[in-house]
Write a protein that holds these residues in place. Structure first.
Motif, PDB file in Angstrom:
ATOM      1  N   LEU A  63       0.869  -1.176   0.000  1.00 26.44           N
ATOM      2  CA  LEU A  63       0.000   0.000   0.000  1.00 26.44           C
ATOM      3  C   LEU A  63       0.907   1.229   0.000  1.00 26.44           C
ATOM      4  O   LEU A  63       1.586   1.512   0.983  1.00 26.44           O
ATOM      5  CB  LEU A  63      -0.908   0.006   1.228  1.00 26.44           C
ATOM      6  N   THR A  64       0.935   1.918  -1.136  1.00 26.08           N
ATOM      7  CA  THR A  64       1.779   3.101  -1.308  1.00 26.08           C
ATOM      8  C   THR A  64       0.901   4.337  -1.396  1.00 26.08           C
ATOM      9  O   THR A  64      -0.082   4.360  -2.146  1.00 26.08           O
ATOM     10  CB  THR A  64       2.625   2.981  -2.597  1.00 26.08           C
ATOM     11  N   ILE A  65       1.257   5.360  -0.635  1.00 28.02           N
ATOM     12  CA  ILE A  65       0.502   6.612  -0.657  1.00 28.02           C
ATOM     13  C   ILE A  65       1.328   7.695  -1.348  1.00 28.02           C
ATOM     14  O   ILE A  65       2.529   7.837  -1.093  1.00 28.02           O
ATOM     15  CB  ILE A  65       0.128   7.040   0.776  1.00 28.02           C
ATOM     16  N   LEU A  66       0.668   8.425  -2.254  1.00 25.74           N
ATOM     17  CA  LEU A  66       1.271   9.595  -2.904  1.00 25.74           C
ATOM     18  C   LEU A  66       0.742  10.842  -2.217  1.00 25.74           C
ATOM     19  O   LEU A  66      -0.468  11.030  -2.097  1.00 25.74           O
ATOM     20  CB  LEU A  66       0.911   9.643  -4.392  1.00 25.74           C
ATOM     21  N   MET A  67       1.670  11.682  -1.768  1.00 26.37           N
ATOM     22  CA  MET A  67       1.305  12.934  -1.101  1.00 26.37           C
ATOM     23  C   MET A  67       1.921  14.113  -1.829  1.00 26.37           C
ATOM     24  O   MET A  67       2.812  13.947  -2.655  1.00 26.37           O
ATOM     25  CB  MET A  67       1.807  12.930   0.341  1.00 26.37           C
ATOM     26  N   GLY A  68       1.455  15.301  -1.456  1.00 22.86           N
ATOM     27  CA  GLY A  68       2.021  16.513  -2.038  1.00 22.86           C
ATOM     28  C   GLY A  68       0.942  17.551  -2.241  1.00 22.86           C
ATOM     29  O   GLY A  68      -0.253  17.223  -2.275  1.00 22.86           O
ATOM     30  N   PRO A  69       1.331  18.821  -2.380  1.00 30.74           N
ATOM     31  CA  PRO A  69       0.351  19.883  -2.569  1.00 30.74           C
ATOM     32  C   PRO A  69      -0.395  19.744  -3.895  1.00 30.74           C
ATOM     33  O   PRO A  69       0.021  18.998  -4.782  1.00 30.74           O
ATOM     34  CB  PRO A  69       1.188  21.167  -2.538  1.00 30.74           C
ATOM     35  N   SER A  70      -1.473  20.476  -4.023  1.00 26.96           N
ATOM     36  CA  SER A  70      -2.237  20.494  -5.273  1.00 26.96           C
ATOM     37  C   SER A  70      -1.318  20.916  -6.417  1.00 26.96           C
ATOM     38  O   SER A  70      -0.522  21.847  -6.277  1.00 26.96           O
ATOM     39  CB  SER A  70      -3.399  21.482  -5.120  1.00 26.96           C
ATOM     40  N   GLY A  71      -1.406  20.209  -7.541  1.00 28.63           N
ATOM     41  CA  GLY A  71      -0.566  20.551  -8.689  1.00 28.63           C
ATOM     42  C   GLY A  71       0.829  19.959  -8.652  1.00 28.63           C
ATOM     43  O   GLY A  71       1.673  20.270  -9.496  1.00 28.63           O
ATOM     44  N   MET A 103      -1.175   3.702   8.064  1.00 30.19           N
ATOM     45  CA  MET A 103      -1.497   2.363   7.558  1.00 30.19           C
ATOM     46  C   MET A 103      -0.683   2.000   6.318  1.00 30.19           C
ATOM     47  O   MET A 103      -0.707   0.862   5.867  1.00 30.19           O
ATOM     48  CB  MET A 103      -2.993   2.282   7.236  1.00 30.19           C
ATOM     49  N   ALA A 104       0.009   2.978   5.750  1.00 34.11           N
ATOM     50  CA  ALA A 104       0.737   2.760   4.493  1.00 34.11           C
ATOM     51  C   ALA A 104       2.035   1.998   4.719  1.00 34.11           C
ATOM     52  O   ALA A 104       2.656   2.092   5.779  1.00 34.11           O
ATOM     53  CB  ALA A 104       1.032   4.096   3.828  1.00 34.11           C
ATOM     54  N   ASP A 105       2.445   1.239   3.699  1.00 33.32           N
ATOM     55  CA  ASP A 105       3.775   0.609   3.717  1.00 33.32           C
ATOM     56  C   ASP A 105       4.843   1.610   3.281  1.00 33.32           C
ATOM     57  O   ASP A 105       6.015   1.484   3.634  1.00 33.32           O
ATOM     58  CB  ASP A 105       3.799  -0.595   2.757  1.00 33.32           C
ATOM     59  N   ARG A 106       4.385   2.606   2.514  1.00 37.55           N
ATOM     60  CA  ARG A 106       5.346   3.542   1.913  1.00 37.55           C
ATOM     61  C   ARG A 106       4.626   4.850   1.617  1.00 37.55           C
ATOM     62  O   ARG A 106       3.473   4.858   1.187  1.00 37.55           O
ATOM     63  CB  ARG A 106       5.861   2.918   0.620  1.00 37.55           C
ATOM     64  N   ILE A 107       5.310   5.971   1.859  1.00 35.45           N
ATOM     65  CA  ILE A 107       4.744   7.292   1.578  1.00 35.45           C
ATOM     66  C   ILE A 107       5.714   8.038   0.661  1.00 35.45           C
ATOM     67  O   ILE A 107       6.867   8.273   1.017  1.00 35.45           O
ATOM     68  CB  ILE A 107       4.512   8.099   2.863  1.00 35.45           C
ATOM     69  N   ILE A 108       5.225   8.374  -0.536  1.00 37.26           N
ATOM     70  CA  ILE A 108       6.034   9.103  -1.525  1.00 37.26           C
ATOM     71  C   ILE A 108       5.468  10.514  -1.642  1.00 37.26           C
ATOM     72  O   ILE A 108       4.265  10.688  -1.849  1.00 37.26           O
ATOM     73  CB  ILE A 108       5.992   8.391  -2.892  1.00 37.26           C
ATOM     74  N   THR A 109       6.319  11.510  -1.478  1.00 39.98           N
ATOM     75  CA  THR A 109       5.885  12.906  -1.546  1.00 39.98           C
ATOM     76  C   THR A 109       6.410  13.553  -2.818  1.00 39.98           C
ATOM     77  O   THR A 109       7.602  13.448  -3.125  1.00 39.98           O
ATOM     78  CB  THR A 109       6.373  13.694  -0.319  1.00 39.98           C
ATOM     79  N   LEU A 110       5.501  14.195  -3.548  1.00 43.46           N
ATOM     80  CA  LEU A 110       5.871  14.930  -4.759  1.00 43.46           C
ATOM     81  C   LEU A 110       5.710  16.428  -4.545  1.00 43.46           C
ATOM     82  O   LEU A 110       4.796  16.869  -3.843  1.00 43.46           O
ATOM     83  CB  LEU A 110       5.003  14.502  -5.945  1.00 43.46           C
TER      84      LEU A 110
END
Length: 229
Positions: free
Chosen positions: A37-45, A211-218
């Protein structure tokens, strides 16, 4: 690479042409393991949804490489892309339900893209997943008689009913209360463990991050952080 459901190499993406051409994704290199379960995070755009749609065969990959379930998407023909989309489950922030169909009928749409199948078994599968998501008493309701959170749970059921190998979710819990959101993500985690289903999810919800296995921030199309938990 052997256990990766999704791999990107030197992935770039541009919108527009000529003077209006703007780069949205910059040199993204990722390997996402099967069942995670990978989550993508980051501001709008920041490029989160663009990256999700590139992985999901919903945008053309033309600069760099994206491999999904062992198939290269750059220069892939339409037959391959259609075949791959059938192996994926999509959950969007807008539930995109058919207003003239009941909850059960909307969920059955998630099976009908695969053609064939026993109608009674399909209906049983639709009812089972709706029951799991707390919608047993809403199976025969039209969307106009459902709350926003209930509509979103029907959309989640439609994405999960065909047992996809990869689930791509864009803010799937935004319309849900805390308990419902937790239940949906817990179900995705369980599918990862039981069936090796890979989930990539865009979210801002703090309660889901743990709950995520991994959090990737853009940020601005670049990966600025990649944390495994």
């Amino acid at each position: 690479m052997g256990n990766a459901s999704i791999t990107t190499r030197g992935l770039n993406h541009f919108f527009g042409k000529g003077d209006a051409r703007k780069q949205a994704i910059f040199d993204v290199n990722l390997e996402i393991e099967r069942g995670s379960l990978t989550i993508l995070m980051g501001p709008s755009g920041s490029g989160k949804t663009t990256l999700l749609t590139l992985i999901g065969c919903l945008r053309e990959v033309s600069d760099g490489s994206v491999s999904v379930l062992g198939h290269e998407l750059n220069n892939a023909d339409e037959d391959l892309l259609v075949g791959l989309r059938r192996r994926l489950g999509f959950i969007f922030q807008a539930h995109n339900l058919h207003e003239s169909l009941t909850s059960t009928q909307n969920v059955l749409m998630g099976l009908q893209v695969h053609g064939g199948g026993n109608p009674q078994k399909q209906r049983d599968a639709a009812h089972h997943i709706l029951n799991l998501l707390g919608l047993a008493d809403r199976r025969d309701y039209l969307p106009s008689n459902l709350s926003g959170g209930q509509k979103q749970r029907v959309a989640v059921a439609r994405a999960l009913v065909s047992n996809p190998e990869i689930i791509l979710a864009d803010e799937p819990t935004a319309a849900l209360d805390k308990e419902s959101g937790h239940k949906v993500v817990q179900m995705l985690k369980s599918l990862g463990k039981a069936r090796g289903t890979t989930t990539v999810m865009v979210t801002h919800a703090p309660r889901i991050l743990e709950m995520a296995d991994r959090i990737i921030t853009l940020e601005d199309g670049h990966i600025v952080s990649d944390q495994r938990q």
